[in-house]
Scaffold this motif. Structure first.
Motif, PDB file in Angstrom:
ATOM      1  N   CYS A  67       0.834  -1.201   0.000  1.00 18.66           N
ATOM      2  CA  CYS A  67       0.000   0.000   0.000  1.00 18.66           C
ATOM      3  C   CYS A  67       0.874   1.258   0.000  1.00 18.66           C
ATOM      4  N   HIS A  68       1.912   1.248   0.805  1.00 16.51           N
ATOM      5  CA  HIS A  68       2.831   2.386   0.874  1.00 16.51           C
ATOM      6  C   HIS A  68       3.451   2.649  -0.498  1.00 16.51           C
ATOM      7  N   ASP A  69       3.916   1.591  -1.153  1.00 20.41           N
ATOM      8  CA  ASP A  69       4.535   1.726  -2.472  1.00 20.41           C
ATOM      9  C   ASP A  69       3.519   2.234  -3.503  1.00 20.41           C
ATOM     10  N   PHE A  70       2.302   1.696  -3.455  1.00 19.05           N
ATOM     11  CA  PHE A  70       1.246   2.120  -4.373  1.00 19.05           C
ATOM     12  C   PHE A  70       0.973   3.616  -4.222  1.00 19.05           C
ATOM     13  N   CYS A  71       0.802   4.061  -2.985  1.00 17.92           N
ATOM     14  CA  CYS A  71       0.519   5.483  -2.744  1.00 17.92           C
ATOM     15  C   CYS A  71       1.707   6.353  -3.147  1.00 17.92           C
ATOM     16  N   ALA A  72       2.915   5.899  -2.863  1.00 18.71           N
ATOM     17  CA  ALA A  72       4.099   6.677  -3.242  1.00 18.71           C
ATOM     18  C   ALA A  72       4.159   6.871  -4.752  1.00 18.71           C
ATOM     19  N   LEU A  73       3.781   5.865  -5.510  1.00 17.76           N
ATOM     20  CA  LEU A  73       3.732   6.007  -6.973  1.00 17.76           C
ATOM     21  C   LEU A  73       2.683   7.034  -7.387  1.00 17.76           C
ATOM     22  N   CYS A  74       1.531   6.991  -6.748  1.00 18.71           N
ATOM     23  CA  CYS A  74       0.449   7.932  -7.082  1.00 18.71           C
ATOM     24  C   CYS A  74       0.832   9.368  -6.750  1.00 18.71           C
ATOM     25  N   PHE A  75       1.641   9.558  -5.697  1.00 21.20           N
ATOM     26  CA  PHE A  75       1.975  10.896  -5.229  1.00 21.20           C
ATOM     27  C   PHE A  75       3.302  11.432  -5.781  1.00 21.20           C
ATOM     28  N   LYS A  76       3.784  10.875  -6.866  1.00 18.47           N
ATOM     29  CA  LYS A  76       4.965  11.454  -7.506  1.00 18.47           C
ATOM     30  C   LYS A  76       4.664  12.909  -7.835  1.00 18.47           C
ATOM     31  N   ARG A  77       5.608  13.774  -7.558  1.00 19.89           N
ATOM     32  CA  ARG A  77       5.381  15.215  -7.715  1.00 19.89           C
ATOM     33  C   ARG A  77       5.099  15.602  -9.168  1.00 19.89           C
ATOM     34  N   GLU A  78       5.902  15.091 -10.068  1.00 12.23           N
ATOM     35  CA  GLU A  78       5.741  15.441 -11.481  1.00 12.23           C
ATOM     36  C   GLU A  78       4.734  14.494 -12.139  1.00 12.23           C
ATOM     37  N   PRO A  79       3.719  15.032 -12.769  1.00 12.37           N
ATOM     38  CA  PRO A  79       2.670  14.185 -13.353  1.00 12.37           C
ATOM     39  C   PRO A  79       3.200  13.120 -14.315  1.00 12.37           C
ATOM     40  N   GLU A  80       4.206  13.455 -15.094  1.00  9.68           N
ATOM     41  CA  GLU A  80       4.721  12.474 -16.063  1.00  9.68           C
ATOM     42  C   GLU A  80       5.441  11.312 -15.384  1.00  9.68           C
ATOM     43  N   GLU A  81       5.755  11.425 -14.113  1.00  2.00           N
ATOM     44  CA  GLU A  81       6.395  10.337 -13.375  1.00  2.00           C
ATOM     45  C   GLU A  81       5.376   9.385 -12.743  1.00  2.00           C
ATOM     46  N   ARG A  82       4.113   9.786 -12.697  1.00  2.65           N
ATOM     47  CA  ARG A  82       3.075   8.943 -12.107  1.00  2.65           C
ATOM     48  C   ARG A  82       2.712   7.822 -13.063  1.00  2.65           C
ATOM     49  N   PRO A  83       2.390   6.663 -12.528  1.00  2.00           N
ATOM     50  CA  PRO A  83       2.053   5.528 -13.389  1.00  2.00           C
ATOM     51  C   PRO A  83       0.688   5.682 -14.045  1.00  2.00           C
ATOM     52  N   SER A  84       0.531   4.963 -15.125  1.00  2.00           N
ATOM     53  CA  SER A  84      -0.760   4.924 -15.807  1.00  2.00           C
ATOM     54  C   SER A  84      -1.736   4.070 -14.989  1.00  2.00           C
ATOM     55  N   ALA A  85      -3.007   4.193 -15.306  1.00  2.00           N
ATOM     56  CA  ALA A  85      -4.010   3.356 -14.645  1.00  2.00           C
ATOM     57  C   ALA A  85      -3.723   1.881 -14.903  1.00  2.00           C
ATOM     58  N   ARG A  86      -3.295   1.564 -16.106  1.00  2.00           N
ATOM     59  CA  ARG A  86      -2.975   0.168 -16.440  1.00  2.00           C
ATOM     60  C   ARG A  86      -1.856  -0.360 -15.537  1.00  2.00           C
ATOM     61  N   ARG A  87      -0.838   0.445 -15.331  1.00  2.00           N
ATOM     62  CA  ARG A  87       0.272   0.027 -14.463  1.00  2.00           C
ATOM     63  C   ARG A  87      -0.199  -0.095 -13.014  1.00  2.00           C
ATOM     64  N   LEU A  88      -1.022   0.840 -12.553  1.00  2.00           N
ATOM     65  CA  LEU A  88      -1.536   0.756 -11.189  1.00  2.00           C
ATOM     66  C   LEU A  88      -2.369  -0.511 -10.988  1.00  2.00           C
ATOM     67  N   LEU A  89      -3.126  -0.881 -11.987  1.00  2.00           N
ATOM     68  CA  LEU A  89      -3.953  -2.100 -11.871  1.00  2.00           C
ATOM     69  C   LEU A  89      -3.106  -3.364 -11.770  1.00  2.00           C
ATOM     70  N   ARG A  90      -1.878  -3.316 -12.236  1.00  2.00           N
ATOM     71  CA  ARG A  90      -0.978  -4.478 -12.138  1.00  2.00           C
ATOM     72  C   ARG A  90      -0.145  -4.461 -10.856  1.00  2.00           C
ATOM     73  N   HIS A  91      -0.306  -3.444 -10.040  1.00  2.00           N
ATOM     74  CA  HIS A  91       0.487  -3.317  -8.818  1.00  2.00           C
ATOM     75  C   HIS A  91       0.053  -4.393  -7.810  1.00  2.00           C
ATOM     76  N   PRO A  92       1.000  -4.964  -7.058  1.00  2.00           N
ATOM     77  CA  PRO A  92       0.666  -6.003  -6.070  1.00  2.00           C
ATOM     78  C   PRO A  92      -0.379  -5.571  -5.030  1.00  2.00           C
ATOM     79  N   PHE A  93      -0.449  -4.275  -4.729  1.00  2.00           N
ATOM     80  CA  PHE A  93      -1.451  -3.808  -3.765  1.00  2.00           C
ATOM     81  C   PHE A  93      -2.865  -4.054  -4.253  1.00  2.00           C
ATOM     82  N   VAL A  94      -3.069  -3.908  -5.552  1.00  2.00           N
ATOM     83  CA  VAL A  94      -4.406  -4.074  -6.127  1.00  2.00           C
ATOM     84  C   VAL A  94      -4.720  -5.550  -6.220  1.00  2.00           C
TER      85      VAL A  94
END
Length: 94
Positions: A67-94
């Motif tokens: 969960c910590h890793d998932f949220c850290a990815l979502c909260f990347k400061r620069e928008p282009e560094e944030r993962p796509s929805a497809r990548r988030l759906l493949r994250h172990p947290f999901v």
């Protein structure tokens, strides 16, 4: 509130902005409080902080590592560094 939107309010909401919002929802579901809930006394101070700082929200203790890793990815400061929805759906947290 998404940092990139606060810094440039005329910008279009886009998928990276949605990733930030997903992170906010996860934090709120885990804690019953939104990110930054205990840090600011008013909305103006919160918006100023989001627009001016490079720091993401402080993640609460007690989150699983996934969960910590998932949220850290979502909260990347620069928008282009944030993962796509497809990548988030493949994250172990999901």
């Amino acid at each position: 509130v998404v940092a990139s939107v606060v810094r440039c309010p005329r910008a279009n909401l886009n998928l990276p902005a949605c990733s930030w919002s997903v992170g906010c929802c996860v934090v709120e579901m885990c804690t019953s409080r939104p990110p930054f809930a205990n840090q600011f006394s008013n909305v103006a101070a919160l918006l100023w902080h989001i627009a001016r700082t490079a720091a993401p929200p402080v993640l609460p203790e007690g989150l699983s590592q996934e969960c910590h890793d998932f949220c850290a990815l979502c909260f990347k400061r620069e928008p282009e560094e944030r993962p796509s929805a497809r990548r988030l759906l493949r994250h172990p947290f999901v």
